[in-house]
Design an enzyme around this catalytic site. Structure first.
Site, PDB file in Angstrom:
ATOM      1  N   ASN A  82     150.460  50.628 104.347  1.00 37.19           N
ATOM      2  CA  ASN A  82     149.290  49.514 104.549  1.00 37.19           C
ATOM      3  C   ASN A  82     149.272  48.439 103.538  1.00 37.19           C
ATOM      4  OD1 ASN A  82     148.820  51.267 106.757  1.00 37.19           O
ATOM      5  ND2 ASN A  82     146.949  52.242 105.959  1.00 37.19           N
ATOM      6  N   ARG A 413     154.699  48.000 122.105  1.00 37.31           N
ATOM      7  CA  ARG A 413     155.352  48.542 121.110  1.00 37.31           C
ATOM      8  C   ARG A 413     155.737  49.935 122.070  1.00 37.31           C
ATOM      9  NH1 ARG A 413     154.337  46.649 116.152  1.00 37.31           N
ATOM     10  NH2 ARG A 413     152.311  45.697 115.800  1.00 37.31           N
ATOM     11  N   HIS A 473     149.093  41.672 125.172  1.00 38.83           N
ATOM     12  CA  HIS A 473     148.999  43.001 124.317  1.00 38.83           C
ATOM     13  C   HIS A 473     148.259  43.949 125.379  1.00 38.83           C
ATOM     14  CE1 HIS A 473     146.382  45.153 121.340  1.00 38.83           C
ATOM     15  NE2 HIS A 473     147.424  45.095 120.781  1.00 38.83           N
ATOM     16  N   ARG A 602     137.344  51.555 113.181  1.00 40.40           N
ATOM     17  CA  ARG A 602     138.197  52.276 112.139  1.00 40.40           C
ATOM     18  C   ARG A 602     138.334  51.668 110.834  1.00 40.40           C
ATOM     19  NH1 ARG A 602     143.612  51.935 114.663  1.00 40.40           N
ATOM     20  NH2 ARG A 602     143.992  50.332 113.066  1.00 40.40           N
TER      21      ARG A 602
END
Length: 722
Positions: A82, A413, A473, A602
């Site tokens: 990350n 993805r 998306h 999150r």
């Protein structure tokens, strides 16, 4: 103006921002707001610093003894990955603003250089803590479990002999040391690749006395090598490539004296910059950018902590970095290489107990006819607690069904080995009309997506790369089937990607439906993506960049009206990030008139909760646990006639303004109740949830005296798993 999304002739098909005068006027006239200037920077949290706060929460997970040991290590490696991406994209973006004189303050008032200064301070502390956790907590714990990472000084004679043989057979033939002199300029080093800087004394065979060399570690070599059991006294024993090279570095410079050898790694700007309006072939232009990505501008230098200052200064000057961008490392410079240890299957006792995703009763029968099941009822799945297999099965069955005429799908993805793509290829070869909208600009998946596009085209599918200037998306799948004299549409809509691997570790909702209005809406969006024309009129779907943001603000204001009239008013939003200014201001106004607002976010949250007179009715929590929380769910109490939506979109500017996104209603009353129950579990979690404080910090929620432990992910596994 209607305060709810239109359900017939859609009146919200516009990118203009909503201006609900009846809301703002009524709030101001009937009950003057205690705080009216919602642009005050003090009410917001810096985007980048909030991002780092999420990484800080991840960094705390390796210290949680409730996780198996290798899973604790995995969290540390996720933190490392990350942080790499944070520097490659976010830090690089701030540096570019400064370099090109495009500086602008963020919503909290920080200028780019101020943000970079604070990022540097925080990241240096985090990296130091990261290696303390590795060296003082995890490595000793792993050693107790007979998993060891041997240093050069720890090798016995037998092990040293094996390492030397490995070096001469596997490493030396492919390694290329580069002495630095006028004929050998500093090599071009790729992004995040292991390198060594070596200090030398003496002259070489040509009489050169350079004093310095660079050794790039070949990318073809593994960074972690398992030492065979026959040369060890049991257990799993590993040695880093860096240790082997360091141990034999003098062999690379015969006749010279090596006075020092220090590993380092350079992080570069990895954000692709393709001007889609200036290129004729986006795919070809992107392929060129992928090659350049490895050599973007430098943004961070990591180096062994024992490296002399003169060498680290030399590297900083060469790469154009400041001392604030230097990170001295007490261990391997690329911890993500340890992920192979976590993925190994030799020690299941140190990993999570495997689980089997559940199946709804309607499709529990082996080889269930998916389209028949969807005709009976809408199907809602919550991954990974419920299986992703039904979506794969739906496409497989459609590929073989002679009555299926067309399949349309978006891919963002997907993964390099995708069963879904296999099914689409089969369908195309079976003569069906296959249209796939592939987003080739999905960050760090560009190369895989280009390969998928090529494979599908070879099978006969029509490939579209979306809309210039907007990333696609949305997660949509449409199947058109001839049933008697009519055409029947079947649709899958999701909050996550069509990636079977991610569906095992990401939480996401999937809706399978043949609802006439929803399927027509999906068909219209596909036509819009592949063709050209004016904004399409939709019946039920909300659609970014056209109706979604405007509708969300109106739904928030509807709750504000209900609260002022004494009606039940509650908003629950679960997304990955909240940064969009107009949405945050709407939430502030709703809070001021008494709407109870629960935000389950999150990662990044720029809204500051708990400010008296502004956001005291807003609670923000973040869940960090075994699975990556990824669902996007919007709940509005709506005077006890709840409106529930799932979406592909987070509440960020990029999602609501610059992407193709879909937001779909959950209308079946049983499914609405189910989603609300599941959200309630998230709101009562006291094991994995972190509460955002008004000062921007997070505190871990823990059970009070006499309270039961509530772990939301474990609860959902027990409830939905098989």
């Amino acid at each position: 103006m209607s305060l709810t999304p239109a359900t017939g002739n859609n009146s919200l098909q516009s990118k203009e921002e909503p201006t609900p005068p009846e809301v703002s006027d009524s709030l101001n006239n009937e009950e003057p707001l205690r705080i009216t200037d919602l642009s005050n920077p003090e009410y917001y949290i810096n985007r980048e610093l909030s991002h780092l706060q999420f990484n800080a929460r991840v960094l705390e997970q390796p210290l949680n003894d409730n996780y198996p040991l290798l899973e604790r290590l995995r969290f540390l490696l996720i933190f490392s990955s990350n942080l790499d991406e944070f520097f490659e994209i976010r830090v690089a973006g701030l540096k570019q603003q400064i370099a090109f004189a495009r500086e602008k303050s963020s919503i909290d008032g920080l200028q780019p250089q101020q943000a970079l200064d604070e990022i540097s301070r925080i990241c240096h502390q985090m990296v130091q803590r990261q290696y303390e956790i590795l060296n003082d907590v995890l490595l000793p714990a792993l050693a107790e479990e007979n998993i060891r990472f041997l240093r050069r000084s720890q090798l016995n004679a037998k092990q040293a002999a094996w390492v030397s043989e490995y070096y001469y057979q596997q490493i030396m033939p492919v390694i290329s040391p580069i002495g630095l002199d006028p004929a050998h300029p500093f090599p071009r080093l790729a992004n995040k690749i292991l390198n060594f800087i070596v200090s030398l004394e003496g002259k070489d065979a040509f009489g050169r006395e350079t004093g310095m060399a660079i050794i790039p570690a070949p990318r073809s070599l593994p960074r972690l090598i398992r030492i065979p059991d026959e040369v060890c006294n049991g257990g799993d024993n590993y040695i880093f490539l860096s240790s082997i090279i360091h141990h034999h570095v003098e062999d690379l410079f015969p006749g010279m004296t090596v006075t020092g050898c220090y590993q380092f790694r350079l992080t570069r700007n990895s954000d692709l910059s393709v001007d889609s309006e200036e290129v004729e072939d986006l795919a070809r232009a992107l392929q060129g950018e992928l090659l350049a990505r490895r050599y973007g501008d430098a943004v961070r230098l990591e180096i062994a902590a024992n490296c002399p200052k003169e060498l680290s200064t030399f590297l900083l000057e060469h790469f154009g970095l400041s001392s604030d961008e230097l990170y001295e490392i007490q261990g391997p410079v690329n911890l993500t290489r340890l992920m192979d240890i976590c993925n190994a299957k030799e020690r299941p006792d140190l990993l999570y107990v495997p689980f089997s995703p559940g199946f709804p009763k309607i499709i529990q029968k082996k080889n269930a006819d998916m389209m028949q099941a969807i005709r009976r009822s809408d199907i809602l799945l919550l991954h990974p607690f419920e299986s992703f297999t039904p979506i794969v099965d739906l496409v497989r069955q459609a590929a073989k069904d002679p009555e299926v005429l067309a399949i349309k799908q978006t891919l963002y993805r997907t993964g390099s080995n995708s069963e879904l793509v296999d099914a689409l290829v089969e369908a195309a070869r079976n003569g069906k009309e296959i249209t796939v909208v592939i987003e080739i600009r999905a960050r760090f998946d560009e190369e895989d997506n280009l390969l998928l596009a090529s494979r599908l085209q070879e099978a006969g599918a029509v490939i579209v790369y979306g809309v210039v200037g907007y990333k696609t998306h949305a997660k949509m799948l449409l199947i058109v089937r001839r049933e008697g004299k009519k055409m029947q549409r079947y649709v899958h809509l999701g909050t996550g990607n069509y990636h079977a691997g991610n569906a095992r570790i990401y939480t996401d909702y999937s809706l399978l439906t043949c609802d006439k209005s929803l399927t027509e809406d999906v068909h219209k969006i596909f036509q819009q993506l592949t063709g050209m024309g004016k904004v399409v009129q939709l019946k039920k779907l909300l659609h970014a960049p056209f109706t979604l943001k405007k509708s969300l603000v109106e739904l928030i204001y509807k709750e504000a009206h209900n609260a002022k009239e004494g009606k039940p008013a509650h908003i629950i939003i679960k997304v990955n990030a909240l940064t969009e200014t107009k949405v945050m201001k709407a939430l502030f106004r709703a809070s001021q008139v008494g709407v109870k607002i629960d935000l389950i976010i999150r990662g990044i949250c720029c809204l500051r909760p708990g400010i008296p007179g502004l956001s005291e009715n807003i609670r923000v929590r973040s869940i960090v646990g075994r699975f990556l929380e990824h669902t996007r769910v919007y709940y509005f109490q709506n005077d006890d006639a709840p409106k529930v939506y799932c979406a592909s979109a987070d509440w960020m500017e990029r999602n609501l303004d610059n992407r193709i996104e879909t937001c779909f209603p959950i209308e079946n009353p049983k499914l609405v109740s189910r989603v609300k129950r599941e959200l309630d579990i998230y709101l009562t979690d006291n094991c994995m949830s972190w509460q955002l404080q008004s000062d921007g910090s997070y505190t871990l929620n823990t059970p009070g005296e006499g309270e039961d432990n509530i772990n939301v992910q474990q609860k959902l596994l027990e409830k939905l798993g098989s």
